[in-house]
Structure formats: C-alpha cells, structure tokens
Design an enzyme around this catalytic site. Structure first.
Site, PDB file in Angstrom:
ATOM      1  N   LYS A 138       0.843  -1.078  -0.060  1.00 19.83           N
ATOM      2  CA  LYS A 138      -0.039  -0.056   0.103  1.00 19.83           C
ATOM      3  C   LYS A 138       0.980   1.236  -0.056  1.00 19.83           C
ATOM      4  O   LYS A 138       0.581   2.222  -0.949  1.00 19.83           O
ATOM      5  CB  LYS A 138      -0.883  -0.152   1.265  1.00 19.83           C
ATOM      6  N   ASP A 157      -6.129   1.164   0.644  1.00 24.75           N
ATOM      7  CA  ASP A 157      -6.400   1.414   1.972  1.00 24.75           C
ATOM      8  C   ASP A 157      -7.627   1.262   2.402  1.00 24.75           C
ATOM      9  O   ASP A 157      -8.389   0.874   1.242  1.00 24.75           O
ATOM     10  CB  ASP A 157      -5.831   3.135   2.230  1.00 24.75           C
TER      11      ASP A 157
END
Length: 217
Positions: A138, A157
C-alpha cells in the site's frame, strides 16, 4: 462484472471532477520529471509516515522536518520531536533514518537516481516492499503514484477497499491484507477500471474524493 447503482453515483462525480483528477496526476508526474533526489526522498519519507495517520498530518510533519534539513541529517531522537501528529512516531523516526542511510552515497541523497536504476514500476515496488521498513504494498504504491507511476497499480487503503465492496468488485472487506491478497484485489480493480473506462489512478483519486471531499496526495 457490472455497473451498479453506486457506480452511477460515483460516475456523476467523475464527470464533474475528471479534469481536476487529470491535473493532479499531471502534477505528480512533474514531481518525478522535474524533481531532485531530495524532492523524491521527501515523497518516499512521507509514505513511511502515512500508516494509520492522516495524510495531511504526515505531510505537515515532513514539511516541518525539511525546514532545518533534519529529514536529511537528524538522528531518530531529533526527528521524533516533530512526529507527534502521526501515530507510531518512535518506530517511524527510526524508519526515516534507516531509509536515509539506504538512500545516501558519498554524503548525498540519491533516491531518484537509485529508483531510475529499476526499470519497471513492478521492480520499484517490489524493492521498496522488501527493503524499506514500514512500507507494504500500500505505502509503496502510494509513493509510486505520488511521483507519477500510478497508472497500473492500486493503493488499497480502507477507503478504497470499502468502495470496492460497494462497487461489488470484492465481496467483503478483507480482515488482513496479505501480499498475495493485495495483488489479487489489485488485479480485480484493474479489470474493473478497464470495464468502466476510468483509468486506475483516476479511480483512486475519485474514490478518495468521494470519501474525503478533497484531492490531496
């Protein structure tokens, strides 16, 4: 694969805001094209600070650290004083120092030069995940998007994942996001973006805008 009611809702926003998304993505590309080693280092450092913290706070912390060049030469115990606005400040201050040590040669920051030696976006991301403490897929994807390499990768996210459930791209929010699952969901998002004809990096900004009402970074 289908366009559900929720997609119709976000498509309206996309039509209104797409020029703004494109402009923001152009700005990201300019950071890489015109930025120095230090500029790129700041972007990478920013993404170390983002986990479980607001992006605005993380960037404010980076801005504060940059003022006295602490980001480039401060010890962890000096950096931590400026990280009260992000979570896990003790760990993150150490990660920033370790990152700097990795990205320094002959006393100079070489972050952009180093990443230029890795020819593909996939190679850049894999190197980050394997070598930089505090950064998963991420955060690595976030950094790459913020310097103009986000066309074909996802920043998964909680905001994006929640929206992918609403769009029926995935069935449910994953309890944990393993590297394998991350790549699987990313592929599903990639296919969906192709299906609805919204570029992946624009979709990310669109879903973030839907959640937060701002286009940041």
């Amino acid at each position: 694969m289908k366009k559900n009611e929720y997609f119709n809702e976000i498509e309206k926003i996309y039509k209104e805001m797409s020029s703004h998304f494109k402009e923001r993505l152009k700005e990201f590309k300019n950071i890489w094209e015109n930025g120095t080693n230090k500029d790129i280092h700041l972007e990478l450092s920013f993404c170390i600070l983002t986990p479980q913290s607001k992006a605005l706070n993380a960037w404010q912390a980076i801005t504060n650290l940059k003022k006295d060049d602490l980001i480039y030469n401060g010890k962890a115990e000096e950096l931590v004083e400026f990280l009260n606005i992000v979570r896990f400040k003790n760990n993150k201050s150490k990660y920033l120092v370790e990152l700097r040590e990795k990205m320094m040669k002959d006393g100079e920051i070489i972050t952009k030069d180093f990443f230029n030696t890795l020819p593909t976006v996939a190679e850049k991301r894999e190197w980050i995940v394997k070598n930089i403490k505090g950064m998963s897929y991420k955060e690595a994807s976030h950094f790459l998007r913020n310097v103009g390499f986000g066309e074909n990768i996802a920043i998964l996210d909680r905001h994006i994942l929640r929206n992918l459930v609403k769009l029926e791209v995935i069935d449910e929010l994953p309890k944990t996001l393993t590297p394998k699952l991350y790549l699987e969901i990313e592929e599903k998002m990639r296919d969906y973006c192709e299906f609805v004809k919204i570029p992946m990096d624009e979709m990310d900004l669109l879903l973030w805008y839907k959640e937060a009402g701002v286009i940041f970074k």
